[in-house]
Design a protein around this motif. Structure first.
Motif, PDB file in Angstrom:
ATOM      1  N   ALA A  23       0.898  -1.174  -0.068  1.00  0.00           N
ATOM      2  CA  ALA A  23       0.060   0.005   0.057  1.00  0.00           C
ATOM      3  C   ALA A  23       0.762   1.350  -0.039  1.00  0.00           C
ATOM      4  O   ALA A  23       0.603   1.992  -0.691  1.00  0.00           O
ATOM      5  CB  ALA A  23      -0.749   0.099   1.304  1.00  0.00           C
ATOM      6  N   ALA A  24       1.836   1.298   0.727  1.00  0.00           N
ATOM      7  CA  ALA A  24       2.821   2.251   0.904  1.00  0.00           C
ATOM      8  C   ALA A  24       3.525   2.617  -0.705  1.00  0.00           C
ATOM      9  O   ALA A  24       3.624   3.562  -1.054  1.00  0.00           O
ATOM     10  CB  ALA A  24       4.101   2.336   1.824  1.00  0.00           C
ATOM     11  N   LEU A  25       4.022   1.684  -1.283  1.00  0.00           N
ATOM     12  CA  LEU A  25       4.565   1.727  -2.548  1.00  0.00           C
ATOM     13  C   LEU A  25       3.398   2.192  -3.494  1.00  0.00           C
ATOM     14  O   LEU A  25       3.856   3.146  -4.312  1.00  0.00           O
ATOM     15  CB  LEU A  25       5.027   0.366  -2.971  1.00  0.00           C
ATOM     16  CG  LEU A  25       5.663   0.128  -4.392  1.00  0.00           C
ATOM     17  CD1 LEU A  25       6.961   1.325  -4.627  1.00  0.00           C
ATOM     18  CD2 LEU A  25       5.948  -1.223  -4.948  1.00  0.00           C
ATOM     19  N   ALA A  26       2.377   1.539  -3.519  1.00  0.00           N
ATOM     20  CA  ALA A  26       1.426   2.342  -4.378  1.00  0.00           C
ATOM     21  C   ALA A  26       1.192   3.773  -4.259  1.00  0.00           C
ATOM     22  O   ALA A  26       0.836   4.757  -5.118  1.00  0.00           O
ATOM     23  CB  ALA A  26       0.034   1.534  -4.391  1.00  0.00           C
ATOM     24  N   CYS A  27       0.977   4.218  -2.962  1.00  0.00           N
ATOM     25  CA  CYS A  27       0.761   5.674  -2.660  1.00  0.00           C
ATOM     26  C   CYS A  27       1.931   6.633  -3.051  1.00  0.00           C
ATOM     27  O   CYS A  27       1.751   7.476  -3.832  1.00  0.00           O
ATOM     28  CB  CYS A  27       0.677   5.765  -1.041  1.00  0.00           C
ATOM     29  SG  CYS A  27      -1.060   5.200  -0.228  1.00  0.00           S
ATOM     30  N   VAL A  28       3.135   6.110  -2.784  1.00  0.00           N
ATOM     31  CA  VAL A  28       4.234   7.038  -3.256  1.00  0.00           C
ATOM     32  C   VAL A  28       4.428   7.114  -4.714  1.00  0.00           C
ATOM     33  O   VAL A  28       4.379   8.412  -5.193  1.00  0.00           O
ATOM     34  CB  VAL A  28       5.633   6.421  -2.755  1.00  0.00           C
ATOM     35  CG1 VAL A  28       6.601   7.055  -3.267  1.00  0.00           C
ATOM     36  CG2 VAL A  28       5.710   6.242  -1.343  1.00  0.00           C
TER      37      VAL A  28
END
Length: 412
Positions: A23-28
């Motif tokens: 989820a963090a990778l998608a957000c960044v």
């Protein structure tokens, strides 16, 4: 963040696994480049509402993370940190480590490295909820959930996923963020080195007689380490909640799990030398085996591993998700650099640079944690004496302590 149901979908990037790292990778990536079309694939049904935060032992998530300041900076950059802090996060400014088999002890203070705190203890569900809420507002992220992967397929210049419901997703770059037992890693045939620690972890939430003093505590016992991690409270006067992680040899862990709550609470307080008085309340206990895994390679053409899919580590120092967030930061940086330069996202030099930047650091931390585990499991009297002498000498060496602390906090 919704999915249509045509038979075939094409994207620039597919991320499998909507846990913390995925989820963090998608957000960044999605926030930095709104032109990229990103698919998020998650097998488990994602929560639709923020978690309920009851102020009692049963109201805390048994899964918590000790987030470093580097992880905080990543989450701050995404814009989710204020939401995390507004829900529940405990800043701890002290850490106390001591050896049950001697007099060795080490204390760490945030002031020693001129920081307001050493890190934050945050329930995983709170961090994940904040990330997922942010993803919902990103128009260039399409979520397939719940959606189980049936097969990983390859075509020239593309990686393809066939889902169990018949949908087919393709992209030049795919990222496996689907956990320690990664299905994608297995289907792609990544070689993995793994070994069993011969330990089981017992986790639970406890309420203690004395306040936790914003301190992370860790005692090394002959059967394995015991940690008390401070949890945030509604008010300062209520700072009596801790998350415990008790790692023990399987036979002893089984005995502990078989105890009734009152007896377990008594043995837990005794094992902790009653540093926080009696254990007055205890949540449901969970137990799981501890294993270390490390993928020999993190990349293949068009495919990269991040987080636990690439490496899983003993919870001894709470570094697991911090290593995962570091993976995310580096891989996102490389993806965005490729996009800015007009390179294909799956350009192998981009993936190689990601692997080169992360693999050595991850392996170093894993080897260090394995060394600590073996060192404190040692029963030889001479080695125990050296261990305790070394801990006390280390505690009296401010320069070395500051270097180690800054490294552990991700500040180097």
């Amino acid at each position: 963040m919704s999915a249509t149901h045509s038979a075939s979908h094409s994207f620039d990037l597919i991320i499998v696994g909507a846990g913390l790292a995925g989820a963090a990778l998608a957000c960044v990536v999605a926030q930095a480049n709104k032109e990229l079309r990103i698919a998020m694939v998650e097998a488990q049904t994602l929560p639709a509402e923020p978690p309920s935060l009851a102020q009692a032992v049963q109201g805390f998530d048994p899964r918590v993370s000790a987030l470093t300041l580097a992880s905080q900076q990543l989450l701050q950059g995404i814009g989710v940190w204020p939401a995390i802090i507004s829900q529940r996060a405990e800043a701890y400014s002290h850490m106390q480590v001591w050896d049950a088999e001697g007099t060795g002890s080490v204390s760490f203070e945030a002031a020693e490295v001129n920081q307001p705190c050493l890190g934050y203890i945050v329930e995983n569900r709170i961090t994940l909820s904040a990330l997922l809420n942010t993803l919902k507002g990103l128009a260039n992220v399409q979520c397939f959930n719940p959606a189980k992967v049936a097969a990983l397929e390859s075509e020239p210049q593309q990686r393809c996923l066939r889902l169990e419901d018949g949908q087919r997703l393709s992209a030049p770059l795919m990222v496996a963020a689907d956990g320690a037992n990664s299905l994608l890693r297995q289907q792609a045939g990544f070689a993995v080195r793994e070994w069993d620690y011969q330990h089981r972890a017992i986790v639970a939430t406890v309420q203690t007689e004395l306040p936790h003093q914003h301190t992370a505590w860790q005692r090394f016992l002959p059967q394995g380490p015991l940690a008390f991690l401070p949890l945030a409270a509604a008010a300062e006067a209520d700072s009596h909640f801790c998350s415990i992680v008790w790692s023990a040899v399987p036979e002893y862990a089984q005995q502990l799990m078989a105890l009734d709550d009152q007896t377990f609470a008594q043995q837990l307080a005794a094992a902790f030398e009653h540093k926080l008085g009696a254990v007055q309340a205890l949540s449901q206990r969970y137990s799981f085996p501890l294993q270390q895994r490390h993928a020999v390679d993190y990349i293949q053409p068009g495919l990269a591993l991040v987080g636990d899919a690439a490496h899983s580590i003993h919870p001894l120092a709470g570094q697991g998700i911090n290593l995962g967030f570091s993976d995310v930061a580096v891989l996102a940086e490389e993806i965005l650099r490729a996009s800015q330069r007009g390179l294909a996202l799956a350009d192998y030099s981009i993936l190689q640079r990601y692997q080169r930047r992360r693999k050595a650091d991850n392996l170093s931390m894993m080897l260090a944690m394995d060394g600590f585990k073996r060192l404190f499991a040692e029963t030889n009297i001479a080695l125990r004496w050296l261990r305790n002498t070394g801990m006390n000498s280390f505690n009296r060496s401010p320069a070395i302590k500051r270097k180690i602390m800054r490294s552990a906090m991700g500040l180097n």
